[in-house]
Design a protein around this motif. Sequence first.
Motif, PDB file in Angstrom:
ATOM      1  N   GLY A   1     -42.500  -3.455  29.756  1.00 21.59           N
ATOM      2  CA  GLY A   1     -42.173  -4.330  29.167  1.00 21.59           C
ATOM      3  C   GLY A   1     -41.596  -3.806  27.385  1.00 21.59           C
ATOM      4  O   GLY A   1     -41.975  -2.444  27.168  1.00 21.59           O
ATOM      5  N   ARG A   2     -41.157  -4.282  26.609  1.00 19.83           N
ATOM      6  CA  ARG A   2     -40.691  -4.255  25.221  1.00 19.83           C
ATOM      7  C   ARG A   2     -41.975  -4.177  24.604  1.00 19.83           C
ATOM      8  O   ARG A   2     -43.000  -4.986  24.737  1.00 19.83           O
ATOM      9  N   HIS A   3     -42.259  -3.623  23.412  1.00 21.84           N
ATOM     10  CA  HIS A   3     -43.496  -3.442  22.672  1.00 21.84           C
ATOM     11  C   HIS A   3     -42.426  -3.875  21.334  1.00 21.84           C
ATOM     12  O   HIS A   3     -41.443  -2.935  20.801  1.00 21.84           O
ATOM     13  N   TRP A   4     -42.789  -4.434  19.975  1.00 23.95           N
ATOM     14  CA  TRP A   4     -42.283  -5.301  19.589  1.00 23.95           C
ATOM     15  C   TRP A   4     -42.906  -6.051  18.169  1.00 23.95           C
ATOM     16  O   TRP A   4     -43.536  -7.091  18.513  1.00 23.95           O
ATOM     17  N   SER A   5     -42.698  -5.168  16.700  1.00 20.78           N
ATOM     18  CA  SER A   5     -43.859  -5.176  15.879  1.00 20.78           C
ATOM     19  C   SER A   5     -43.716  -7.355  15.510  1.00 20.78           C
ATOM     20  O   SER A   5     -44.887  -7.622  15.032  1.00 20.78           O
ATOM     21  N   VAL A   6     -42.399  -7.470  15.705  1.00 25.54           N
ATOM     22  CA  VAL A   6     -42.360  -9.075  14.835  1.00 25.54           C
ATOM     23  C   VAL A   6     -43.459 -10.233  15.864  1.00 25.54           C
ATOM     24  O   VAL A   6     -43.530 -11.037  15.371  1.00 25.54           O
ATOM     25  N   GLY A   7     -43.688  -9.398  16.798  1.00 28.72           N
ATOM     26  CA  GLY A   7     -44.282  -9.841  17.986  1.00 28.72           C
ATOM     27  C   GLY A   7     -44.041 -11.747  18.153  1.00 28.72           C
ATOM     28  O   GLY A   7     -42.584 -11.079  17.895  1.00 28.72           O
ATOM     29  N   PRO A   8     -44.661 -12.374  18.380  1.00 23.86           N
ATOM     30  CA  PRO A   8     -45.704 -12.800  18.822  1.00 23.86           C
ATOM     31  C   PRO A   8     -46.220 -12.581  19.372  1.00 23.86           C
ATOM     32  O   PRO A   8     -47.374 -12.497  19.760  1.00 23.86           O
TER      33      PRO A   8
END
Length: 603
Positions: A543-550
Amino acid sequence: MSQREGLRADSSHFTLDGVPIQILGGSIHYFRVPRACWRDRLLKLKACGLNTLATYVPWNLHEPVKGMYRFEDQLDLEEYISLAAALDLWVILRPGPYICAELDLGGLPSWLLRDKNMKLRTTYPGFTAAVNSYFDKLIPIVTPLQFSRGGPIIAVQVENEYGSYAKDEHYLTFVKEALMSRGVTELLLTSDNRDGLKCGGVEGVLQTINLQKLSYGAIQYLADMQPQKPLLVMEYWCGWFDVWGEPHHIFSAQDMIAAVKELMDRGISFNLYMFHGGSSFGFTSGAVDFGSYKPQVNSYDYDAPLTESGDYTTKYHLLRDLLGSYQSKLPQLPAVQGRKVYEPVVFSQHMSFWESLRCTDMPFKSNDPVNMENLSVNHNSGQSYGYTLYETSIYRGGALHSRNHVRDKALVFIDKHLIGILDYRTQETAVPHSERERILGLLVENCGRVNFGPALNEQRKGLVGDITLNHTPLKKFTMYSLDMTPNFINRLQSLKWKSTDEKPLYPAFFRGSMAVDGQPRDTFVKLPGWSKGVVFVNGQNLGRHWSVGPQNTLYLPASWLKSGDNQVIVFEEHRAGGKMHFAENPQHCKTIDVSRQPFCTLS
């Protein structure tokens, strides 16, 4: 042997084979749980005191390409239902065709949108023809598993929450007849929140309700609509889903237990949504749009009684204690599967995204930009997920305007160098001036199609119309499909990778090796310092990793690992933060308690 009498709703309580029953259900979606874990999760459902499994059936996964069907491996629905039967669980099947479920396009296949006149969830001939073809494959798989024929399926749902959509007064009748004409004989039911009950019914089909709080008179409203009929809360929401950039949702265990106790004491049947949520692996998660577009995260933990990785929670133990007080004896608790924090992965190689284009299919050329679904790939079924690169030549600078035709996020490049980002909020970026020919590139990401609400028909992705430079529409596009399937990831291996001693040109792929000693264990992946992209382990898209979280971690099941070296590839759009790390438990940013929020109306 005489035929068994199926579930009946002829009085104020359900009967099965003539015996009064109370349905105590829990939702677990086979497509969100690694197949190797199916048995473990169903045993835990049974050990909690529940007697019924509820599951959706995702059309978009079973027919990802028009006319090509998948009912094997992770999508072996027959085996999943048979496993429930072997564990003495009843099954409520929710085959759609639309299911919502926080899946991309609510579980509808995106190739339906190749038809510019498509009207989803209606009796529009293009839609009903596709449903009929799909049901011709799906329904014969499940009809032998019906209760009256010796199987565990006691009820089948007609579509899902149609009262909240209600675009066609003949549609539910069409779905009902499509099921019955193919041999579905068990009890049929519909499912709606309170607001949808008035428009969500169809003659001869039991109505059920979805809710999170027992206040507001919702159950009494259903009872008044169907006098002398048994009551079923088809979805009791014991948690909630998350969207990128907002808090992680939790729901009070005490509030959940109080609600379930009231349902038990009143003899009302119910199904916990979710009992175990699992993960929306890869690009399968959807989005919501009620005025602003919000893509959903990959974790479908849902703050359920069983965690994303199948662990017991306080909710589980309280629920088991409660249900155990109504039953003589519960099964023993299955053992907890241990997890492991592996040594960090060091990325020794990288490859520019631009190099990876050699692994894509032949580019598609057109005078005007073409949306993702209408690209001529995959046997004329278009591109469903991932990224699409649009390139054209420009001879000047100025104001590049998307006219809100970017779906959903575009990285803008001039000669492979990033100059800006376009999305729903930012629709204009400046292009530096130059009179020589340059290549303008827009790498557009489908962040997830909306899965609920009136916007379903408007979920085409990529560039869905003209973009302008100084108010003049750009023309003569070359388009590359980057759906990042396992085949694409495998093809990357044949290309030349550079050492990470050299500075990468972003976006980029990073490759490393994950060492597993002995028997693999579940773990959670985390990428501190990285920005945004996608994680692949042994070719599987986590899946995606994204620094905006949560969501700060991605679930990595043990069954996707092997003893020895495991290949890790991370696609990163902006900034690689160094090593990949691991955690024993999931990690989230700020949380919000939805039990303290106003009544939720989605599911």
